[in-house]
Write a protein that holds these residues in place. Structure first.
Motif: not given
Length: 106
Positions: A78-106
């Motif tokens: 369901g998460f693949f079909e409704d586009g959620s997985m894609r949106r989440w992965l694209l967000r991670l890609k955007g974070i990675d491109g912006r700060d050079g880290n795989e995942v930001r953690h606070e």
């Protein structure tokens, strides 16, 4: 539910990241979701606005989706079909491109 190799590969990559990066505390994905105002449920997760979420929260969504499959066959699909997985992965890609880290953690 029997998924193809692509879905199985994504699932394994998520688990591998969790195992390789204990500093992100992703085994507590439910708590991470709650701290970010998200519920662990298909509708809430699918409808989440990830544009302002950090990498830890997005990874919690990904892990939450994988874990949901254990309790409800077809949940991950369901998460693949409704586009959620894609949106989440694209967000991670955007974070990675912006700060050079795989995942930001606070």
């Amino acid at each position: 539910m029997n998924y193809g190799t692509t879905v199985a590969d994504v699932e394994q990559a998520i688990y591998d990241f969790v195992d390789e990066h204990p500093e992100y505390e992703l085994t507590h994905y439910h708590d991470i979701l709650e701290r970010n105002g998200l519920e662990w449920g298909s509708q809430a997760m699918s409808g989440a606005d990830v544009s302002e979420l950090d990498g830890q929260a997005v990874m919690a969504l990904l892990l939450g989706a994988v874990r949901a499959e254990r309790f409800c066959a077809g949940a991950l699909l369901g998460f693949f079909e409704d586009g959620s997985m894609r949106r989440w992965l694209l967000r991670l890609k955007g974070i990675d491109g912006r700060d050079g880290n795989e995942v930001r953690h606070e």
